[in-house]
Design an enzyme around this catalytic site. Sequence first.
Site, PDB file in Angstrom:
ATOM      1  N   ARG A  58       0.819  -1.215   0.000  1.00  0.00           N
ATOM      2  CA  ARG A  58       0.000   0.000   0.000  1.00  0.00           C
ATOM      3  C   ARG A  58       0.849   1.260   0.000  1.00  0.00           C
ATOM      4  O   ARG A  58       0.381   2.338  -0.397  1.00  0.00           O
ATOM      5  CB  ARG A  58      -1.006  -0.028   1.154  1.00  0.00           C
ATOM      6  CG  ARG A  58      -2.097  -1.076   0.926  1.00  0.00           C
ATOM      7  CD  ARG A  58      -3.147  -1.057   2.023  1.00  0.00           C
ATOM      8  NE  ARG A  58      -2.628  -1.416   3.309  1.00  0.00           N
ATOM      9  CZ  ARG A  58      -2.529  -2.671   3.778  1.00  0.00           C
ATOM     10  NH1 ARG A  58      -2.928  -3.677   3.044  1.00  0.00           N
ATOM     11  NH2 ARG A  58      -2.032  -2.898   4.969  1.00  0.00           N
ATOM     12  N   GLU A  95       4.741  -9.472  16.322  1.00  0.00           N
ATOM     13  CA  GLU A  95       4.233 -10.021  17.579  1.00  0.00           C
ATOM     14  C   GLU A  95       4.587 -11.516  17.684  1.00  0.00           C
ATOM     15  O   GLU A  95       5.023 -11.992  18.718  1.00  0.00           O
ATOM     16  CB  GLU A  95       2.722  -9.810  17.637  1.00  0.00           C
ATOM     17  CG  GLU A  95       2.191  -9.923  19.040  1.00  0.00           C
ATOM     18  CD  GLU A  95       0.702  -9.635  19.096  1.00  0.00           C
ATOM     19  OE1 GLU A  95       0.133  -9.189  18.082  1.00  0.00           O
ATOM     20  OE2 GLU A  95       0.127  -9.879  20.167  1.00  0.00           O
TER      21      GLU A  95
HETATM   22  P1  AMP Z   1       3.828  -1.722  11.828  1.00  0.00           P
HETATM   23  O1  AMP Z   1       5.106  -2.333  11.338  1.00  0.00           O
HETATM   24  O2  AMP Z   1       3.293  -2.373  13.057  1.00  0.00           O
HETATM   25  O3  AMP Z   1       3.934  -0.217  11.965  1.00  0.00           O
HETATM   26  O4  AMP Z   1       2.717  -2.045  10.730  1.00  0.00           O
HETATM   27  C1  AMP Z   1       2.603  -1.255   9.589  1.00  0.00           C
HETATM   28  C2  AMP Z   1       2.258  -2.080   8.382  1.00  0.00           C
HETATM   29  O5  AMP Z   1       1.231  -3.009   8.624  1.00  0.00           O
HETATM   30  C3  AMP Z   1       1.781  -1.168   7.272  1.00  0.00           C
HETATM   31  O6  AMP Z   1       2.344  -1.610   6.048  1.00  0.00           O
HETATM   32  C4  AMP Z   1       0.279  -1.307   7.293  1.00  0.00           C
HETATM   33  O7  AMP Z   1      -0.241  -1.342   5.996  1.00  0.00           O
HETATM   34  C5  AMP Z   1       0.003  -2.620   8.037  1.00  0.00           C
HETATM   35  N1  AMP Z   1      -0.960  -2.449   9.144  1.00  0.00           N
HETATM   36  C6  AMP Z   1      -0.691  -2.632  10.469  1.00  0.00           C
HETATM   37  N2  AMP Z   1      -1.773  -2.453  11.224  1.00  0.00           N
HETATM   38  C7  AMP Z   1      -2.781  -2.129  10.375  1.00  0.00           C
HETATM   39  C8  AMP Z   1      -4.171  -1.782  10.553  1.00  0.00           C
HETATM   40  N3  AMP Z   1      -4.747  -1.760  11.758  1.00  0.00           N
HETATM   41  N4  AMP Z   1      -4.899  -1.490   9.454  1.00  0.00           N
HETATM   42  C9  AMP Z   1      -4.327  -1.512   8.232  1.00  0.00           C
HETATM   43  N5  AMP Z   1      -3.036  -1.829   7.994  1.00  0.00           N
HETATM   44  C10 AMP Z   1      -2.259  -2.129   9.053  1.00  0.00           C
END
Ligand code: AMP
Length: 170
Positions: A58, A95
């Site tokens: 995305r 996680e």
């Molecule tokens: P993080 O590494 O935990 O910051 O997760 C970010 C990545 O996971 C991004 O590429 C987001 O597209 C996806 N992502 C994580 N949580 C969500 C959520 N609640 N809704 C949509 N996409 C998410």
Amino acid sequence: MDLKSHIRDIPDFPQPGILFRDITPLLANPTSMQYSIDLFAEQVAGLQPDYIAGIESRGFMFGMPLAYKLGVGFAPVRKPGKLPAAVHSATYELEYGNDTLELHQDAFPAGSRVLIIDDLIATGGTAAATADLVVQTGSTVAGFGFVIELLALQGRSKLPEAPVTVLLQY
Ligand code: AMP
């Protein structure tokens, strides 16, 4: 414009307990799609990046039009095994288990200023790993840009020192 009205919340996707923030309605509506890219471009132009790195997948949807609008180059940050030339890799903790991202070693000339773009920052692990990849190429992180920030997860605290731009916070 009320951009939040174009974000769809999907409970328990992709796993129970996760509230997925779906940006597809925002992209499907030409007015909100153009508005979000224009606003993003306005807010990051001052960082004067030489390149944008978009995170699969995305991050491509926002990073590429942003690169076009700013008149800078674009490089995709991809899941393992997708990029054809020599890559740098960065592994980060989820996680449960690990994930890896890759970037072409010659994505940017050394010393470039690279703006990292994704749709959403949650825990910050994905963006922090991407920053690591940018540094491995000998470039510097000019900043980070996200459409959505999930404040409760404090992802920003995981990022290296650089300006963070977000369009929406939850
Ligand atoms: P993080 O590494 O935990 O910051 O997760 C970010 C990545 O996971 C991004 O590429 C987001 O597209 C996806 N992502 C994580 N949580 C969500 C959520 N609640 N809704 C949509 N996409 C998410």
